[in-house]
Design an enzyme around this catalytic site. Sequence first.
Site, PDB file in Angstrom:
ATOM      1  N   GLU A  39      -6.896   1.707 -19.695  1.00 66.89           N
ATOM      2  CA  GLU A  39      -7.034   1.336 -18.285  1.00 66.89           C
ATOM      3  C   GLU A  39      -5.675   0.903 -17.734  1.00 66.89           C
ATOM      4  O   GLU A  39      -5.060  -0.058 -18.232  1.00 66.89           O
ATOM      5  CB  GLU A  39      -8.052   0.208 -18.074  1.00 66.89           C
ATOM      6  CG  GLU A  39      -8.268  -0.005 -16.567  1.00 66.89           C
ATOM      7  CD  GLU A  39      -9.177  -1.153 -16.187  1.00 66.89           C
ATOM      8  OE1 GLU A  39      -9.726  -1.823 -17.075  1.00 66.89           O
ATOM      9  OE2 GLU A  39      -9.310  -1.389 -14.967  1.00 66.89           O
ATOM     10  N   ASP A 114      -3.466   0.037  -6.343  1.00 66.58           N
ATOM     11  CA  ASP A 114      -2.836  -0.250  -5.042  1.00 66.58           C
ATOM     12  C   ASP A 114      -2.632   1.051  -4.273  1.00 66.58           C
ATOM     13  O   ASP A 114      -2.004   1.983  -4.788  1.00 66.58           O
ATOM     14  CB  ASP A 114      -1.472  -0.919  -5.263  1.00 66.58           C
ATOM     15  CG  ASP A 114      -1.616  -2.273  -5.947  1.00 66.58           C
ATOM     16  OD1 ASP A 114      -2.561  -3.009  -5.605  1.00 66.58           O
ATOM     17  OD2 ASP A 114      -0.810  -2.582  -6.838  1.00 66.58           O
ATOM     18  N   LYS A 118       1.664   3.440   3.377  1.00 62.50           N
ATOM     19  CA  LYS A 118       2.744   4.081   4.151  1.00 62.50           C
ATOM     20  C   LYS A 118       3.301   5.276   3.382  1.00 62.50           C
ATOM     21  O   LYS A 118       3.550   5.174   2.173  1.00 62.50           O
ATOM     22  CB  LYS A 118       3.886   3.091   4.384  1.00 62.50           C
ATOM     23  CG  LYS A 118       3.515   1.973   5.332  1.00 62.50           C
ATOM     24  CD  LYS A 118       4.712   1.090   5.602  1.00 62.50           C
ATOM     25  CE  LYS A 118       4.291  -0.061   6.497  1.00 62.50           C
ATOM     26  NZ  LYS A 118       5.190  -1.193   6.439  1.00 62.50           N
ATOM     27  N   ASP A 150     -11.426   2.235  -2.887  1.00 54.52           N
ATOM     28  CA  ASP A 150     -12.039   2.036  -1.571  1.00 54.52           C
ATOM     29  C   ASP A 150     -11.216   2.755  -0.496  1.00 54.52           C
ATOM     30  O   ASP A 150     -11.669   2.888   0.637  1.00 54.52           O
ATOM     31  CB  ASP A 150     -12.074   0.544  -1.228  1.00 54.52           C
ATOM     32  CG  ASP A 150     -10.659  -0.028  -1.269  1.00 54.52           C
ATOM     33  OD1 ASP A 150     -10.067  -0.005  -2.366  1.00 54.52           O
ATOM     34  OD2 ASP A 150     -10.140  -0.438  -0.217  1.00 54.52           O
TER      35      ASP A 150
HETATM   36  C1  LIG Z   1      -5.617  -3.725  -6.437  1.00 49.90           C
HETATM   37  S1  LIG Z   1      -5.363  -4.302  -8.072  1.00 49.90           S
HETATM   38  C2  LIG Z   1      -6.839  -3.768  -8.926  1.00 49.90           C
HETATM   39  C3  LIG Z   1      -7.073  -4.548 -10.192  1.00 49.90           C
HETATM   40  C4  LIG Z   1      -8.370  -4.191 -10.950  1.00 49.90           C
HETATM   41  N1  LIG Z   1      -8.344  -2.827 -11.414  1.00 49.90           N
HETATM   42  C5  LIG Z   1      -9.575  -4.440 -10.089  1.00 49.90           C
HETATM   43  O1  LIG Z   1     -10.233  -3.450  -9.680  1.00 49.90           O
HETATM   44  O2  LIG Z   1      -9.886  -5.616  -9.824  1.00 49.90           O
HETATM   45  C6  LIG Z   1      -4.152  -3.175  -8.699  1.00 49.90           C
HETATM   46  C7  LIG Z   1      -3.512  -3.665  -9.988  1.00 49.90           C
HETATM   47  O3  LIG Z   1      -2.607  -2.669 -10.474  1.00 49.90           O
HETATM   48  C8  LIG Z   1      -1.444  -3.314 -10.987  1.00 49.90           C
HETATM   49  N2  LIG Z   1      -0.346  -2.335 -10.922  1.00 49.90           N
HETATM   50  C9  LIG Z   1       0.162  -1.755  -9.821  1.00 49.90           C
HETATM   51  N3  LIG Z   1       1.139  -0.898 -10.135  1.00 49.90           N
HETATM   52  C10 LIG Z   1       1.249  -0.922 -11.494  1.00 49.90           C
HETATM   53  C11 LIG Z   1       2.098  -0.259 -12.437  1.00 49.90           C
HETATM   54  N4  LIG Z   1       3.015   0.621 -12.035  1.00 49.90           N
HETATM   55  N5  LIG Z   1       1.940  -0.544 -13.746  1.00 49.90           N
HETATM   56  C12 LIG Z   1       1.003  -1.442 -14.156  1.00 49.90           C
HETATM   57  N6  LIG Z   1       0.171  -2.089 -13.308  1.00 49.90           N
HETATM   58  C13 LIG Z   1       0.296  -1.843 -12.001  1.00 49.90           C
HETATM   59  C14 LIG Z   1      -1.262  -4.515 -10.069  1.00 49.90           C
HETATM   60  O4  LIG Z   1      -0.500  -5.531 -10.664  1.00 49.90           O
HETATM   61  C15 LIG Z   1      -2.713  -4.930  -9.788  1.00 49.90           C
HETATM   62  O5  LIG Z   1      -3.168  -5.924 -10.699  1.00 49.90           O
END
Ligand SMILES: C[S@@+](CC[C@H](N)C(=O)[O-])C[C@H]1O[C@@H](n2cnc3c(N)ncnc32)[C@H](O)[C@@H]1O
Length: 199
Positions: A39, A114, A118, A150
């Site tokens: 994951e 994320d 943009k 979403d």
């Molecule tokens: C919007 S959160 C969603 C977290 C979880 N999957 C949830 O649904 O609650 C996105 C997560 O991806 C992590 N993330 C973003 N870019 C990443 C990267 N390049 N490598 C590792 N983690 C990353 C962020 O730190 C964040 O915790």
Amino acid sequence: MTEITEAHARELAKQAARKAELLGTCRADLAGVERILFEAGCGHGHWLTDYAEVNPGVFCIGIDLISWRIRKGNEKKAKRGLQNLHFYKAELSEFLGALPEAIRFDRTILLFPDPWPKAKHHRRRMVQLGFLDEVARRTDRGGEFCFRSDDRPYFDWTVEHLNEHPEWEIDESAQWPYESETYFQSLMDEYHSVVAKRK
Ligand SMILES: C[S@@+](CC[C@H](N)C(=O)[O-])C[C@H]1O[C@@H](n2cnc3c(N)ncnc32)[C@H](O)[C@@H]1O
């Protein structure tokens, strides 16, 4: 000029040190492990901890950039005494670069990554052709790539990338592998899911 070069050299040295540390940790933790569920961006580890608990025969790895989220995941893991689960604080491409080559992915999961809305930030999205290539390379025929968001534009982007990719095929009939609400899922009224299979 000298300053930029020195700063760049320091950053490269830090990256190399992070990679060496990750490689050492992965080698120690994953000795004897051949296949995993992976994951990326696991956040607090809600989904993965539940999945690992109900699937003790599946070795699970979750990564996230943010230390305190990984700490929360590790607390959940320790409370339940799970041996088949590891969380790492790592950036996606650094982690894939450090993971021992022999490890195969049965499933890769992205939950509410994320969206970087943009256009100038789209290159920061985790779903990119290079990422799908790397996951395909580590996945055997029939293995799954599962994505849920979403954000409709990011979902459409992912479907397009999967459709364009020669080694992935969207499987409309595939079930979502396991339902357990993530932190971000609990904040959303609706979301979209896609499962693709390795050809
Ligand atoms: C919007 S959160 C969603 C977290 C979880 N999957 C949830 O649904 O609650 C996105 C997560 O991806 C992590 N993330 C973003 N870019 C990443 C990267 N390049 N490598 C590792 N983690 C990353 C962020 O730190 C964040 O915790």
